[in-house]
Each structure stands twice: as C-alpha cells, then as structure tokens.
Design a protein around this motif. Structure first.
Motif, PDB file in Angstrom:
ATOM      1  N   UNK A   1     152.750  67.416  70.502  1.00  0.00           N
ATOM      2  CA  UNK A   1     151.019  68.134  69.310  1.00  0.00           C
ATOM      3  C   UNK A   1     151.613  69.255  68.648  1.00  0.00           C
ATOM      4  N   UNK A   2     152.092  70.025  69.217  1.00  0.00           N
ATOM      5  CA  UNK A   2     152.196  71.644  68.739  1.00  0.00           C
ATOM      6  C   UNK A   2     152.901  71.593  67.105  1.00  0.00           C
ATOM      7  N   UNK A   3     153.509  71.247  67.202  1.00  0.00           N
ATOM      8  CA  UNK A   3     154.492  70.933  66.393  1.00  0.00           C
ATOM      9  C   UNK A   3     154.011  70.387  64.896  1.00  0.00           C
ATOM     10  N   UNK A   4     152.543  69.428  65.107  1.00  0.00           N
ATOM     11  CA  UNK A   4     151.856  68.829  64.008  1.00  0.00           C
ATOM     12  C   UNK A   4     150.893  69.873  63.889  1.00  0.00           C
ATOM     13  N   UNK A  43     149.702  60.860  54.310  1.00  0.00           N
ATOM     14  CA  UNK A  43     151.429  60.439  53.877  1.00  0.00           C
ATOM     15  C   UNK A  43     152.214  61.298  54.227  1.00  0.00           C
ATOM     16  N   UNK A  44     151.742  62.796  53.735  1.00  0.00           N
ATOM     17  CA  UNK A  44     152.815  63.564  54.695  1.00  0.00           C
ATOM     18  C   UNK A  44     152.673  63.770  55.922  1.00  0.00           C
ATOM     19  N   UNK A  45     152.355  64.068  56.520  1.00  0.00           N
ATOM     20  CA  UNK A  45     151.567  64.217  58.095  1.00  0.00           C
ATOM     21  C   UNK A  45     152.841  62.905  58.769  1.00  0.00           C
ATOM     22  N   UNK A  46     152.604  61.674  57.867  1.00  0.00           N
ATOM     23  CA  UNK A  46     153.580  60.280  58.615  1.00  0.00           C
ATOM     24  C   UNK A  46     154.568  60.802  57.902  1.00  0.00           C
ATOM     25  N   UNK A  47     154.995  60.973  57.156  1.00  0.00           N
ATOM     26  CA  UNK A  47     156.914  61.841  56.714  1.00  0.00           C
ATOM     27  C   UNK A  47     157.239  62.893  57.578  1.00  0.00           C
ATOM     28  N   UNK A  48     156.413  63.580  57.924  1.00  0.00           N
ATOM     29  CA  UNK A  48     156.782  64.949  58.643  1.00  0.00           C
ATOM     30  C   UNK A  48     156.666  64.876  60.531  1.00  0.00           C
TER      31      UNK A  48
END
Length: 92
Positions: A1-4, A43-48
């Motif tokens: 979760x840190x990267x997110x 959408x950006x979050x789901x892609x990354x």
C-alpha cells in the motif's frame, strides 16, 4: 500500500492520504473541480496499481465552512468564524 499512498500523495488534487486498519486500508481526500475528475483519477489509479479496488466514495458538492471561513453559494469566502482552540466549551 505504500507505493499507492506515495503515488496519491504526488497528485495535486489529493489533500489527505492515510492508511487505516482493516480490509479498506486507505483513505484519500481530494479537492476536485468536477465529478468527472473522480473517474479520471480512478482510471489512472487502476492502470498504475491494478490490485487497488475502490470500495466507496463520497462526494460533497459544496463546502459551507472550512478552517474558520464561511463560503457563499459560489464558493467565495464571505465571513470568518474565529478559531479559539483554548476557549472553554460552551455548556449545553
């Protein structure tokens, strides 16, 4: 979760990111100009970060007061309420 969390902390519209205990373990507060921006960000979050699943969202369309400032219907500050952190609580 840190990267997110680090990714979200770098997004200009994000105002607050916190990890929490439990299955839904990330809380994010954003200030957006339109509801459509929510979809773009998700959408950006789901892609990354494909493992991220948005469980819930709440949208506040208008903020009446923030940090002691009162806003009118157009969002302009029109008055202030002094913050007195050391004031005695008002009895009920």
């Amino acid at each position: 979760m840190g990267a997110v969390a680090r990714h979200l902390a770098a997004v200009p519209s994000v105002r607050f990111v916190a990890t929490t205990a439990g299955r839904q373990n990330l809380l994010v507060t954003l200030w957006l100009r339109s509801a459509e921006e929510v979809h773009r960000l998700e959408a950006e979050l789901a892609a990354r970060h494909p493992a991220v699943l948005v469980q819930d969202r709440t949208i506040a369309l208008r903020t009446a007061k923030r940090m002691g400032r009162i806003f009118d219907a157009s969002g302009c500050g029109v008055a202030s309420v002094p913050l007195a952190p050391w004031a005695e609580p008002t009895p009920r």
